[in-house]
Design a protein around this motif. Structure first.
Motif, PDB file in Angstrom:
ATOM      1  N   ARG A  79      43.037  36.960  43.474  1.00 35.07           N
ATOM      2  CA  ARG A  79      42.663  36.178  44.657  1.00 35.07           C
ATOM      3  C   ARG A  79      42.382  37.113  45.821  1.00 35.07           C
ATOM      4  NH1 ARG A  79      47.446  37.173  43.944  1.00 35.07           N
ATOM      5  NH2 ARG A  79      49.098  37.402  45.466  1.00 35.07           N
ATOM      6  N   ALA A  80      41.665  36.627  46.817  1.00 33.36           N
ATOM      7  CA  ALA A  80      41.361  37.422  48.005  1.00 33.36           C
ATOM      8  C   ALA A  80      42.657  37.896  48.651  1.00 33.36           C
ATOM      9  CB  ALA A  80      40.539  36.598  48.995  1.00 33.36           C
ATOM     10  N   GLY A  81      42.715  39.171  48.984  1.00 28.68           N
ATOM     11  CA  GLY A  81      43.884  39.748  49.629  1.00 28.68           C
ATOM     12  C   GLY A  81      44.850  40.430  48.676  1.00 28.68           C
ATOM     13  N   ALA A  82      44.675  40.228  47.359  1.00 30.62           N
ATOM     14  CA  ALA A  82      45.572  40.864  46.381  1.00 30.62           C
ATOM     15  C   ALA A  82      45.301  42.373  46.339  1.00 30.62           C
ATOM     16  CB  ALA A  82      45.371  40.254  44.999  1.00 30.62           C
ATOM     17  N   GLN A  83      46.372  43.149  46.302  1.00 31.99           N
ATOM     18  CA  GLN A  83      46.251  44.603  46.226  1.00 31.99           C
ATOM     19  C   GLN A  83      45.993  45.022  44.779  1.00 31.99           C
ATOM     20  OE1 GLN A  83      46.348  46.822  48.856  1.00 31.99           O
ATOM     21  NE2 GLN A  83      46.241  44.915  50.010  1.00 31.99           N
ATOM     22  N   VAL A  84      45.164  46.065  44.605  1.00 25.03           N
ATOM     23  CA  VAL A  84      44.878  46.599  43.274  1.00 25.03           C
ATOM     24  C   VAL A  84      45.289  48.069  43.269  1.00 25.03           C
ATOM     25  CG1 VAL A  84      43.104  47.056  41.545  1.00 25.03           C
ATOM     26  CG2 VAL A  84      42.949  45.013  42.972  1.00 25.03           C
ATOM     27  N   THR A  85      46.062  48.477  42.245  1.00 26.70           N
ATOM     28  CA  THR A  85      46.489  49.868  42.093  1.00 26.70           C
ATOM     29  C   THR A  85      46.059  50.370  40.723  1.00 26.70           C
ATOM     30  OG1 THR A  85      48.641  49.319  41.139  1.00 26.70           O
ATOM     31  CG2 THR A  85      48.525  49.466  43.550  1.00 26.70           C
ATOM     32  N   ASP A  86      46.088  51.698  40.557  1.00 24.78           N
ATOM     33  CA  ASP A  86      45.840  52.244  39.230  1.00 24.78           C
ATOM     34  C   ASP A  86      47.162  52.263  38.464  1.00 24.78           C
ATOM     35  OD1 ASP A  86      47.262  54.457  40.122  1.00 24.78           O
ATOM     36  OD2 ASP A  86      45.520  55.783  40.200  1.00 24.78           O
ATOM     37  N   ALA A  87      47.142  52.757  37.235  1.00 23.96           N
ATOM     38  CA  ALA A  87      48.335  52.735  36.387  1.00 23.96           C
ATOM     39  C   ALA A  87      49.470  53.570  36.963  1.00 23.96           C
ATOM     40  CB  ALA A  87      47.982  53.238  34.986  1.00 23.96           C
ATOM     41  N   LYS A  88      49.148  54.553  37.822  1.00 22.99           N
ATOM     42  CA  LYS A  88      50.180  55.401  38.417  1.00 22.99           C
ATOM     43  C   LYS A  88      50.685  54.856  39.746  1.00 22.99           C
ATOM     44  CE  LYS A  88      48.466  59.580  36.253  1.00 22.99           C
ATOM     45  NZ  LYS A  88      47.925  60.922  36.454  1.00 22.99           N
ATOM     46  N   GLY A  89      50.110  53.750  40.218  1.00 25.50           N
ATOM     47  CA  GLY A  89      50.554  53.137  41.461  1.00 25.50           C
ATOM     48  C   GLY A  89      49.746  53.511  42.682  1.00 25.50           C
ATOM     49  N   ALA A  90      48.715  54.348  42.530  1.00 25.04           N
ATOM     50  CA  ALA A  90      47.863  54.716  43.669  1.00 25.04           C
ATOM     51  C   ALA A  90      46.945  53.542  44.010  1.00 25.04           C
ATOM     52  CB  ALA A  90      47.029  55.946  43.333  1.00 25.04           C
ATOM     53  N   SER A  91      46.747  53.313  45.289  1.00 21.99           N
ATOM     54  CA  SER A  91      45.954  52.168  45.742  1.00 21.99           C
ATOM     55  C   SER A  91      44.473  52.326  45.391  1.00 21.99           C
ATOM     56  CB  SER A  91      46.100  52.002  47.251  1.00 21.99           C
ATOM     57  OG  SER A  91      45.279  50.927  47.684  1.00 21.99           O
ATOM     58  N   ILE A  92      43.898  51.261  44.855  1.00 17.17           N
ATOM     59  CA  ILE A  92      42.454  51.202  44.587  1.00 17.17           C
ATOM     60  C   ILE A  92      41.787  50.451  45.732  1.00 17.17           C
ATOM     61  CG2 ILE A  92      40.679  50.282  43.038  1.00 17.17           C
ATOM     62  CD1 ILE A  92      42.150  52.502  41.680  1.00 17.17           C
ATOM     63  N   GLY A  93      42.410  49.384  46.201  1.00 16.99           N
ATOM     64  CA  GLY A  93      41.851  48.594  47.295  1.00 16.99           C
ATOM     65  C   GLY A  93      42.407  47.181  47.304  1.00 16.99           C
ATOM     66  N   THR A  94      41.685  46.296  47.996  1.00 21.04           N
ATOM     67  CA  THR A  94      42.089  44.901  48.152  1.00 21.04           C
ATOM     68  C   THR A  94      40.994  43.996  47.609  1.00 21.04           C
ATOM     69  OG1 THR A  94      43.242  45.520  50.172  1.00 21.04           O
ATOM     70  CG2 THR A  94      42.830  43.181  49.844  1.00 21.04           C
ATOM     71  N   VAL A  95      41.387  42.973  46.869  1.00 22.45           N
ATOM     72  CA  VAL A  95      40.412  42.033  46.315  1.00 22.45           C
ATOM     73  C   VAL A  95      39.763  41.254  47.459  1.00 22.45           C
ATOM     74  CG1 VAL A  95      40.084  40.007  44.836  1.00 22.45           C
ATOM     75  CG2 VAL A  95      41.668  41.820  44.138  1.00 22.45           C
ATOM     76  N   GLN A  96      38.426  41.245  47.455  1.00 26.76           N
ATOM     77  CA  GLN A  96      37.678  40.458  48.439  1.00 26.76           C
ATOM     78  C   GLN A  96      37.278  39.110  47.850  1.00 26.76           C
ATOM     79  OE1 GLN A  96      33.851  42.057  49.541  1.00 26.76           O
ATOM     80  NE2 GLN A  96      34.009  41.220  51.617  1.00 26.76           N
ATOM     81  N   GLY A  97      37.014  39.102  46.568  1.00 26.62           N
ATOM     82  CA  GLY A  97      36.612  37.870  45.901  1.00 26.62           C
ATOM     83  C   GLY A  97      36.258  38.154  44.449  1.00 26.62           C
ATOM     84  N   ILE A  98      35.717  37.126  43.777  1.00 24.79           N
ATOM     85  CA  ILE A  98      35.302  37.254  42.380  1.00 24.79           C
ATOM     86  C   ILE A  98      33.810  36.970  42.305  1.00 24.79           C
ATOM     87  CG2 ILE A  98      35.518  36.297  40.057  1.00 24.79           C
ATOM     88  CD1 ILE A  98      38.409  35.649  40.648  1.00 24.79           C
ATOM     89  N   ASP A  99      33.095  37.809  41.559  1.00 30.38           N
ATOM     90  CA  ASP A  99      31.664  37.631  41.325  1.00 30.38           C
ATOM     91  C   ASP A  99      31.432  37.686  39.821  1.00 30.38           C
ATOM     92  OD1 ASP A  99      28.901  37.420  41.586  1.00 30.38           O
ATOM     93  OD2 ASP A  99      28.628  39.559  41.993  1.00 30.38           O
ATOM     94  N   GLY A 100      31.310  36.528  39.186  1.00 33.56           N
ATOM     95  CA  GLY A 100      31.136  36.471  37.736  1.00 33.56           C
ATOM     96  C   GLY A 100      32.390  36.938  37.027  1.00 33.56           C
ATOM     97  N   ASP A 101      32.256  38.004  36.225  1.00 35.46           N
ATOM     98  CA  ASP A 101      33.391  38.550  35.485  1.00 35.46           C
ATOM     99  C   ASP A 101      33.977  39.778  36.170  1.00 35.46           C
ATOM    100  OD1 ASP A 101      33.291  36.624  33.512  1.00 35.46           O
ATOM    101  OD2 ASP A 101      31.945  37.780  32.233  1.00 35.46           O
ATOM    102  N   ASN A 102      33.657  39.991  37.442  1.00 35.74           N
ATOM    103  CA  ASN A 102      34.148  41.140  38.191  1.00 35.74           C
ATOM    104  C   ASN A 102      34.907  40.706  39.429  1.00 35.74           C
ATOM    105  OD1 ASN A 102      32.950  43.203  36.564  1.00 35.74           O
ATOM    106  ND2 ASN A 102      30.978  42.718  37.496  1.00 35.74           N
TER     107      ASN A 102
END
Length: 150
Positions: A79-102
């Motif tokens: 969902r919008a606002g959800a944080q995304v990290t890599d497997a080691k816990g480093a920040s990738i960014g914040t979800v803005q929305g969903i576009d198709g399967d991405n």
């Protein structure tokens, strides 16, 4: 002393038999025995070792993610606002929305397309950060490729 010399001579004869066996009847020695170089076999051997290393690293990354008790994230969790990290816990960014399967993930003004099939969540957390096995470098390439395709 005589027995010692006879034993020593017999031992030398036994050791010399393989060397004598390489000389043909005409006295020509087999010089190339074991000296042939096969470039294809050498390259294949190196490629096999590199492939094994990549498999080992990939397996370690998968084990690290699996040991965190992650499950595939549902669309509701992405969902919008959800944080995304890599497997080691480093920040990738914040979800803005969903576009198709991405999932469209924003970080520092850059947009990344993260496949929904590559997003995981903690099995015991509904609001925790989402985790992806994909390195951020791969996500950057995806964003550049998507921008060029448009």
């Amino acid at each position: 002393m005589r027995k010692t010399l006879m034993t020593l001579a017999a031992g030398a004869a036994i050791v010399a038999v393989p060397a004598v066996a390489q000389v043909g009847l005409g006295g020509a020695a087999n010089v190339n025995a074991g000296a042939a170089l096969d470039p294809a076999a050498t390259v294949g051997g190196v490629t096999d070792r590199v492939g094994q290393t990549v498999d080992s690293v990939d397996g370690a990354a998968n084990d690290a993610v699996d040991s965190a008790k992650l499950t595939l994230a549902t669309r509701e969790q992405v969902r919008a606002g959800a944080q995304v990290t890599d497997a080691k816990g480093a920040s990738i960014g914040t979800v803005q929305g969903i576009d198709g399967d991405n999932a469209i993930v924003v970080d520092g003004g850059k947009l990344y397309n993260v496949p929904l099939s590559a997003l995981y969540s903690q099995a015991d957390s509904v609001t925790g950060p989402l985790v992806t096995k994909l390195p951020k470098a791969d996500l950057s390439v995806r964003a550049a490729g998507a921008a060029e395709a448009r």
